[in-house]
Structures are given as structure tokens and as C-alpha cells.
Design an enzyme around this catalytic site. Structure first.
Site, PDB file in Angstrom:
ATOM      1  N   LYS A  38      49.781  82.619  54.895  1.00  0.00           N
ATOM      2  CA  LYS A  38      49.497  83.751  53.998  1.00  0.00           C
ATOM      3  C   LYS A  38      48.679  84.812  54.734  1.00  0.00           C
ATOM      4  O   LYS A  38      48.170  84.576  55.828  1.00  0.00           O
ATOM      5  CB  LYS A  38      48.741  83.249  52.764  1.00  0.00           C
ATOM      6  CG  LYS A  38      47.398  82.604  53.066  1.00  0.00           C
ATOM      7  CD  LYS A  38      46.768  82.021  51.813  1.00  0.00           C
ATOM      8  CE  LYS A  38      45.435  81.351  52.152  1.00  0.00           C
ATOM      9  NZ  LYS A  38      44.764  80.798  50.969  1.00  0.00           N
ATOM     10  N   TYR A 264      26.964 109.031  62.511  1.00  0.00           N
ATOM     11  CA  TYR A 264      26.689 109.481  61.157  1.00  0.00           C
ATOM     12  C   TYR A 264      25.284 109.104  60.709  1.00  0.00           C
ATOM     13  O   TYR A 264      24.790 108.011  60.993  1.00  0.00           O
ATOM     14  CB  TYR A 264      27.701 108.884  60.177  1.00  0.00           C
ATOM     15  CG  TYR A 264      29.081 109.493  60.284  1.00  0.00           C
ATOM     16  CD1 TYR A 264      29.271 110.872  60.141  1.00  0.00           C
ATOM     17  CD2 TYR A 264      30.202 108.694  60.517  1.00  0.00           C
ATOM     18  CE1 TYR A 264      30.538 111.423  60.238  1.00  0.00           C
ATOM     19  CE2 TYR A 264      31.470 109.240  60.604  1.00  0.00           C
ATOM     20  CZ  TYR A 264      31.628 110.607  60.459  1.00  0.00           C
ATOM     21  OH  TYR A 264      32.875 111.172  60.552  1.00  0.00           O
TER      22      TYR A 264
END
Length: 369
Positions: A38, A264
């Protein structure tokens, strides 16, 4: 091995074979092996992984959602595929693609029986999930009569297996709880065997269960994280090989003078002259903000380079002061020189989250030793 020239996730198929063979060696010859693929093969390359596992001898595959099973069929995988968390909306697609659903409640069992009857199916294989303590999905022990009544009232479906999921098979402090789960599962199976008059396969063990509870292997086991190189404890981690190595490159080198900021929010202020490298990988690629501000780092030419400031969407900056490197040099995020478990722990998470979170925009490259 050629050096990386862009951000790539290298997937080593020989490491996958090593892990499969190690886990298979824990099983009796007649125990079937279900490979859990998965989430794009735990963040790797599901088609490449699945084809290699077919070659190695895997008996079954498991995915979470119907779309994942369809993708395997489209990739040419013909082996049985269990869909662990199907939704009733997808039941027609499940039948059209010869997938086998996990049915975990009265509602989904009734809905699948209805769909199978409308499609004129005969003994369509289904897997009945029981909740023995994880309390996530599954029929309770008290609902065995519900299961019996619904299965015996139709010929459209037939139980291929009964299964459950261990909650803490890697934790020896929870051994009593795990043994309780195994005992409850065994009781449920025995009762339903008598009620139904036939014996579906049984499976409850995940990777840690395979290793720690050999008497609970039953007819089949399910291995997910172990195939990808993680054993949930240090001794078994040492016997497995992580299949993925996340690599990138140095895009640009800067020199910050004392007092200059980086990134940032000016999250990093240089306290001294600092040499930095900008790398083309960021939180949109799966290296999330929790790894920034020195909590994690990468390896460049054998030297550790901590992440500076905040992780950006497409870039991170690292401290290369004292490291001999140049623009274009290869950078290893995790894999060969830093185990993904160690990297994940620096972000206060686990290897599962890290490896399955690597964005699909990161190029996958299948390699062998």
C-alpha cells in the site's frame, strides 16, 4: 553507482530480495506470504516492487484502497490482491478487477454480498476482518453469528480468509495483550469453522508478529515495513536492509557573514561566518518543517551538514562550513549513510511516516547492487 544529478529516491531491489528472504526464513514452508504494498509500496515504486516480489515468490499482495489494487492490475500483477479498506462505492470496480475485499462490518458485508449477487458472482473470495483489540476496523467477537448468517445466506461470496491486526507486536511490554489478541482470534476462527463447515485461511501476524510470535503464523502472514528494511527494533533493523536512499544535489553555495540571516522568517542568524548550501528538496517532497532549524541534517561527501532555518517548500539550506564540496555534488538525505529511522527520530516521528511521505514528484530509480 552513478552519482545523483537531481533529487531521486533510489530503490534497491537486491535489498528487497534480502529482506523478503530473511522474513521468509522465519516461516514454515506451507505458510503463505502476503506482501503489503500500500501507499505506493511504502513510498517506493509499487510496480517495480510488486514485480520483484512476484519473482521472489510472494503469494498474495495487500493494498489499502481499491485504486491501489487497480494500479497493480494495470501494471500486470496477476496474483491475488487483498484490499484492506474498501468502500462500498468501489465494490463493482473490485469485482471488475478481480480484487479481494476485506469486509469488516455488517454494512460492508451486506453491501458486498448485494453487489456480488447483482453481478451474478459465485463464491467470490472475500476476507473477513475481526477486531481483537486494535479497535480500528473489524467485526467483534460478539458478531460471529452475524458473519455466519450473512455468509451462509448467499452463494455469491465465500470467505477466503479470516484475519485480524496486532496492535503492539513489536513491544514486549505488551506481550500479554498480544497473546490475548491471538487467543481471541483463534477462538473466533474455531467457532466459525464449526458454523460454516469449511476452513478459510487465517492470518494475524505483521512483520513484528512474524518475528516475535512464530506460533501465530497460522496459514499466512502479512509483511509490510519489514520488506522495506525496517524491523521495529534495533536487532532486526540490523538484519534488514533499507531499500530506499533519498539523494539530492547541491544547487548553490553561499557565505553568510556574522549577523546575516537565512531563509523565511530569518529563522537562522549567523553567529559567525557560515558557509551554506541550498538543496532542491523541501516539504513538498516529504522533508517536512519539523526537520528544520538544526534538528536533522544530510550527508555531503561523508560529512554531516545540519539543516539551517526553516524548511522551504522546494528547498532546504544546510551548513557546509568546513565541508569540502562544490555545486553539483551529491547529497544523501537518508539511506546509505543515515538510517531513515534515525532521520525520522530527529523530527519526532517514525520511519513509516518519513518514507511513505516522500512526494510522488521525486523521481524513483530502481537499482541493484
Amino acid at each position: 553507482m552513478p552519482k545523483a544529478r537531481e533529487t531521486v529516491l533510489e530503490i534497491n531491489l537486491d535489498a528487497l530480495a534480502h529482506n523478503y528472504n530473511y522474513i521468509r526464513s522465519k516461516l514454515d514452508e506451507d505458510v503463505k506470504f502476503m506482501a503489503v504494498v500500500k501507499a505506493f509500496g511504502y513510498g517506493s515504486d509499487v510496480a517495480g516492487i510488486a514485480h520483484k516480489l512476484v519473482e521472489l515468490g510472494a503469494d498474495y499482495f495487500a493494498v489499502a484502497y481499491t485504486s491501489e489494487g487497480i494500479a497493480l492490475r494495470e501494471a500486470g500483477i496477476e496474483a491475488p490482491i487483498l484490499v484492506l479498506h474498501p468502500q462500498s462505492f468501489n465494490f463493482e470496480a473490485i469485482i471488475e478487477n478481480c480484487l479481494e475485499p476485506s469486509l469488516y462490518s455488517k454494512f460492508v458485508l451486506e453491501e458486498f454480498v448485494k453487489t456480488a449477487e447483482e453481478k451474478n458472482q459465485k463464491e467470490y473470495p472475500v476476507h473477513i476482518k475481526f477486531n481483537t483489540g486494535l479497535n480500528r476496523l473489524g467485526f467483534s467477537e460478539k458478531e460471529t453469528d452475524v458473519v455466519k448468517d450473512l455468509l451462509t445466506a448467499t452463494t455469491a461470496v465465500k470467505a477466503k480468509s479470516f484475519f485480524s491486526h496486532l496492535a503492539a507486536s513489536e513491544d514486549w511490554k505488551e506481550r500479554e495483550f498480544t497473546l490475548m489478541q491471538i487467543h481471541t482470534f483463534r477462538k473466533i476462527a474455531v467457532k466459525l469453522y464449526d458454523d460454516l463447515g469449511y476452513s478459510p485461511m487465517l492470518h494475524i501476524c505483521n512483520t513484528s508478529g512474524i518475528i516475535n510470535y512464530p506460533k501465530a503464523h497460522f496459514d499466512m502472514v502479512r509483511s509490510g515495513i519489514g520488506l522495506y528494511g525496517f524491523g521495529n527494533d534495533e536487532p532486526n533493523d540490523e538484519k534488514l536492509r533499507p531499500i530506499g536512499t533519498l539523494k539530492t544535489i547541491v544547487s548553490q553555495i553561499h557565505v553568510l557573514e556574522k549577523g546575516q540571516s537565512l531563509g523565511y522568517n530569518r529563522a537562522f542568524i549567523a553567529e559567525k561566518r557560515t558557509k551554506t548550501a541550498t538543496l532542491p528538496i523541501g516539504h513538498a517532497d516529504g522533508i517536512n518543517r519539523q526537520y528544520g532549524n538544526g534538528r536533522a541534517g544530510v550527508t555531503i561527501n561523508g560529512s554531516y551538514a545540519p539543516i539551517l532555518g526553516n524548511v522551504c517548500m522546494d528547498m532546504v539550506m544546510v551548513d557546509i562550513t568546513g565541508i569540502d564540496c562544490k555545486e553539483g555534488d551529491e547529497v544523501i538525505v537518508f539511506g546509505e549513510t543515515q538510517h531513515a529511522t534515525a532521520f525520522a527520530e530527529k523530527g519526532n516521528t517514525i520511519s513509516y511516516e518519513l518514507i511513505t511521505g516522500i512526494s510522488q514528484r521525486v523521481k524513483r530509480v530502481l537499482i541493484t547492487d
